[in-house]
Structure formats: C-alpha cells, structure tokens
Scaffold this active site. Structure first.
Site, PDB file in Angstrom:
ATOM      1  N   PRO A   9      42.584  45.293  45.768  1.00 12.58           N
ATOM      2  CA  PRO A   9      42.275  45.397  47.185  1.00 12.58           C
ATOM      3  C   PRO A   9      42.588  44.151  48.006  1.00 12.58           C
ATOM      4  CG  PRO A   9      40.272  45.513  45.829  1.00 12.58           C
ATOM      5  CD  PRO A   9      41.430  45.621  44.911  1.00 12.58           C
ATOM      6  N   ASN A  10      43.136  44.415  49.163  1.00 13.97           N
ATOM      7  CA  ASN A  10      43.430  43.411  50.197  1.00 13.97           C
ATOM      8  C   ASN A  10      44.637  42.534  49.890  1.00 13.97           C
ATOM      9  OD1 ASN A  10      41.147  44.157  51.878  1.00 13.97           O
ATOM     10  ND2 ASN A  10      39.884  43.265  50.270  1.00 13.97           N
ATOM     11  N   ARG A  17      46.298  37.514  55.414  1.00 12.05           N
ATOM     12  CA  ARG A  17      44.902  37.398  55.006  1.00 12.05           C
ATOM     13  C   ARG A  17      44.566  35.944  54.632  1.00 12.05           C
ATOM     14  NH1 ARG A  17      42.801  39.091  48.998  1.00 12.05           N
ATOM     15  NH2 ARG A  17      40.598  38.879  49.479  1.00 12.05           N
ATOM     16  N   TYR A  22      45.175  31.946  50.598  1.00  9.99           N
ATOM     17  CA  TYR A  22      46.138  32.727  49.820  1.00  9.99           C
ATOM     18  C   TYR A  22      47.603  32.431  50.156  1.00  9.99           C
ATOM     19  CZ  TYR A  22      41.884  35.257  48.651  1.00  9.99           C
ATOM     20  OH  TYR A  22      40.617  35.573  48.219  1.00  9.99           O
ATOM     21  N   ASN A  73      46.040  41.109  39.248  1.00  8.47           N
ATOM     22  CA  ASN A  73      45.063  40.439  40.104  1.00  8.47           C
ATOM     23  C   ASN A  73      44.163  41.556  40.645  1.00  8.47           C
ATOM     24  OD1 ASN A  73      43.575  39.192  42.052  1.00  8.47           O
ATOM     25  ND2 ASN A  73      45.284  38.056  42.950  1.00  8.47           N
ATOM     26  N   ALA A  76      38.742  41.591  44.479  1.00 14.18           N
ATOM     27  CA  ALA A  76      37.278  41.552  44.367  1.00 14.18           C
ATOM     28  C   ALA A  76      36.744  42.424  43.229  1.00 14.18           C
ATOM     29  CB  ALA A  76      36.640  41.966  45.696  1.00 14.18           C
ATOM     30  N   HIS A  79      35.108  40.977  40.046  1.00 16.28           N
ATOM     31  CA  HIS A  79      33.732  40.493  39.936  1.00 16.28           C
ATOM     32  C   HIS A  79      32.709  41.580  39.631  1.00 16.28           C
ATOM     33  CE1 HIS A  79      35.808  37.062  41.438  1.00 16.28           C
ATOM     34  NE2 HIS A  79      36.067  37.622  42.605  1.00 16.28           N
ATOM     35  N   ASP A  86      36.811  48.643  31.290  1.00 15.26           N
ATOM     36  CA  ASP A  86      36.897  49.702  30.279  1.00 15.26           C
ATOM     37  C   ASP A  86      38.307  50.275  30.182  1.00 15.26           C
ATOM     38  OD1 ASP A  86      34.252  49.392  29.623  1.00 15.26           O
ATOM     39  OD2 ASP A  86      33.531  51.132  30.744  1.00 15.26           O
ATOM     40  N   GLU A  97      45.086  38.176  33.512  1.00 16.17           N
ATOM     41  CA  GLU A  97      44.460  38.242  34.839  1.00 16.17           C
ATOM     42  C   GLU A  97      44.882  37.011  35.653  1.00 16.17           C
ATOM     43  OE1 GLU A  97      40.378  39.668  35.119  1.00 16.17           O
ATOM     44  OE2 GLU A  97      39.880  37.798  36.165  1.00 16.17           O
ATOM     45  N   HIS A  99      44.512  34.975  39.463  1.00 18.50           N
ATOM     46  CA  HIS A  99      43.910  34.781  40.785  1.00 18.50           C
ATOM     47  C   HIS A  99      44.693  33.700  41.502  1.00 18.50           C
ATOM     48  CE1 HIS A  99      40.721  37.414  39.760  1.00 18.50           C
ATOM     49  NE2 HIS A  99      40.599  36.775  38.610  1.00 18.50           N
ATOM     50  N   ILE A 100      45.042  34.005  42.735  1.00 12.28           N
ATOM     51  CA  ILE A 100      45.838  33.070  43.531  1.00 12.28           C
ATOM     52  C   ILE A 100      45.023  31.812  43.827  1.00 12.28           C
ATOM     53  CG2 ILE A 100      46.997  32.784  45.768  1.00 12.28           C
ATOM     54  CD1 ILE A 100      47.346  35.969  45.642  1.00 12.28           C
ATOM     55  N   SER A 101      43.780  32.021  44.214  1.00 11.08           N
ATOM     56  CA  SER A 101      42.908  30.887  44.543  1.00 11.08           C
ATOM     57  C   SER A 101      42.174  30.406  43.298  1.00 11.08           C
ATOM     58  CB  SER A 101      41.894  31.317  45.607  1.00 11.08           C
ATOM     59  OG  SER A 101      41.022  32.312  45.081  1.00 11.08           O
ATOM     60  N   ARG A 106      35.116  28.265  44.757  1.00 17.69           N
ATOM     61  CA  ARG A 106      34.675  29.111  45.867  1.00 17.69           C
ATOM     62  C   ARG A 106      33.238  29.598  45.642  1.00 17.69           C
ATOM     63  NH1 ARG A 106      39.211  33.338  47.073  1.00 17.69           N
ATOM     64  NH2 ARG A 106      38.018  33.477  49.021  1.00 17.69           N
ATOM     65  N   ARG A 110      32.265  34.572  42.918  1.00 15.87           N
ATOM     66  CA  ARG A 110      33.652  34.676  42.452  1.00 15.87           C
ATOM     67  C   ARG A 110      33.866  33.991  41.097  1.00 15.87           C
ATOM     68  NH1 ARG A 110      36.343  36.649  47.076  1.00 15.87           N
ATOM     69  NH2 ARG A 110      35.382  35.884  48.983  1.00 15.87           N
TER      70      ARG A 110
HETATM   71  C1  DQA Z   1      41.408  36.739  44.291  1.00 21.68           C
HETATM   72  C2  DQA Z   1      40.006  36.130  44.255  1.00 21.68           C
HETATM   73  C3  DQA Z   1      38.947  37.195  44.493  1.00 21.68           C
HETATM   74  O1  DQA Z   1      37.645  36.605  44.476  1.00 21.68           O
HETATM   75  C4  DQA Z   1      39.160  37.850  45.839  1.00 21.68           C
HETATM   76  O2  DQA Z   1      38.210  38.880  46.032  1.00 21.68           O
HETATM   77  C5  DQA Z   1      40.550  38.353  46.019  1.00 21.68           C
HETATM   78  C6  DQA Z   1      41.657  37.519  45.572  1.00 21.68           C
HETATM   79  C7  DQA Z   1      42.514  35.668  44.175  1.00 21.68           C
HETATM   80  O3  DQA Z   1      43.664  36.056  43.957  1.00 21.68           O
HETATM   81  O4  DQA Z   1      42.246  34.473  44.333  1.00 21.68           O
HETATM   82  O5  DQA Z   1      40.772  39.403  46.608  1.00 21.68           O
HETATM   83  O6  DQA Z   1      41.554  37.620  43.182  1.00 21.68           O
END
Ligand code: DQA
Length: 142
Positions: A9-10, A17, A22, A73, A76, A79, A86, A97, A99-101, A106, A110
């Site tokens: 998502p997002n 964003r 990001y 990735n 959210a 979390h 599963d 996995e 994560h960009i950040s 944070r 997270r």
């Molecule tokens: C994220 C970190 C997550 O906490 C956040 O909800 C995202 C992006 C990252 O790529 O840093 O949507 O996965």
C-alpha cells in the site's frame, strides 16, 4: 533468474508521497530501474503493486513455481499482516523484505515486522537501492 517485485500500500505514490522519507523517484521509474538491473544480469523482473492485502496474498500464491525469488516491500502491512506472513510460509519461493526508509529510526510501531520471519532477510534504510541489493543477493547465490 525470474524475480517478482511486490510493493504494498501507498508505494504507487512514490515520488509524491513524503519525498523527504521515500525520495523523489516515482514507482514507474523504480520498476524500470529494477527491470534494467535484472536484464543486465541475464534475469527478468516483474513488478506488482497493490493497496489490497488479499491481492498481495494472491500474488504470493501465484509466484510459487513461477518465480525464483520475491522481493517485497509490504508497506504498512509489514507491521500487522499475519495473513501475508502465512502466505509467505505457504509457498516455497524465497523472499527478501525491503524497506526504503530506516524503519528503526522512525515511530516505534514501524520497528516490528511480522512478515520478516518468513523471509530470507530484511533490508531497510538504503532507499530504492535496497531492491537491487536484494536481487544482487539472490543472483550471487546461483
Ligand atoms: C516502508 C515502511 C513502512 O513502515 C511504511 O508503512 C511504508 C513504507 C518503507 O519502505 O520504508 O509504507 O515499508
């Protein structure tokens, strides 16, 4: 190798964003970059993005036997999605996995990933390079 890149998502709003977190590169540019990286290494990368948990689970199921590795990735969902955890456990295709950040710098919510235990490893805080680093890991394992 055949890679499936899953973004949750997002992440379709990359570039727009929270660019301070990001970055300025958009989702289409990320996919083009990952496809080029794969091609330069004799591989292919398919990009899939969804804002819906069930669609991500369906993509993980469909990847079994069809791809050599997943780079995901989960956004959210990382979390709190036990359903994605599963799904990863239900298939034999390995996943890293990303994560960009740096999620550990944070908010506390997270810091915990419920999905990472089903992954080979987790990369965070390296920006978009993290996706290439994950692909590089799998390429080096061949
Ligand atoms: C994220 C970190 C997550 O906490 C956040 O909800 C995202 C992006 C990252 O790529 O840093 O949507 O996965």
């Amino acid at each position: 190798m055949k890679f499936l890149i899953i973004n949750g998502p997002n992440l379709n709003l990359l570039g727009k964003r929270e660019p301070g977190i990001y970055g300025e590169e958009n989702y289409e540019s990320l996919c083009a970059r990952l496809k080029a990286y794969a091609a330069a290494h004799g591989s292919t990368a398919e990009c899939f993005q969804s804002n819906h948990e069930g669609a991500i689970i369906d993509a993980i199921h469909a990847a079994d036997g069809a791809y050599d590795a997943i780079i995901m990735n989960p956004g959210a969902y990382t979390h709190y999605s036990i359903a994605i955890l599963d799904a990863l456990k239900a298939v034999s295709v390995p996943c890293i996995e990303v994560h960009i950040s740096n999620v550990h710098q944070r908010e506390e919510f997270r810091h915990k990933s419920v999905t990472a235990p089903a992954c080979v490893g987790q990369i965070c805080g390296l920006g978009l390079y993290g996706y290439e680093a994950a692909m590089g890991y799998f390429l080096g394992k061949q």
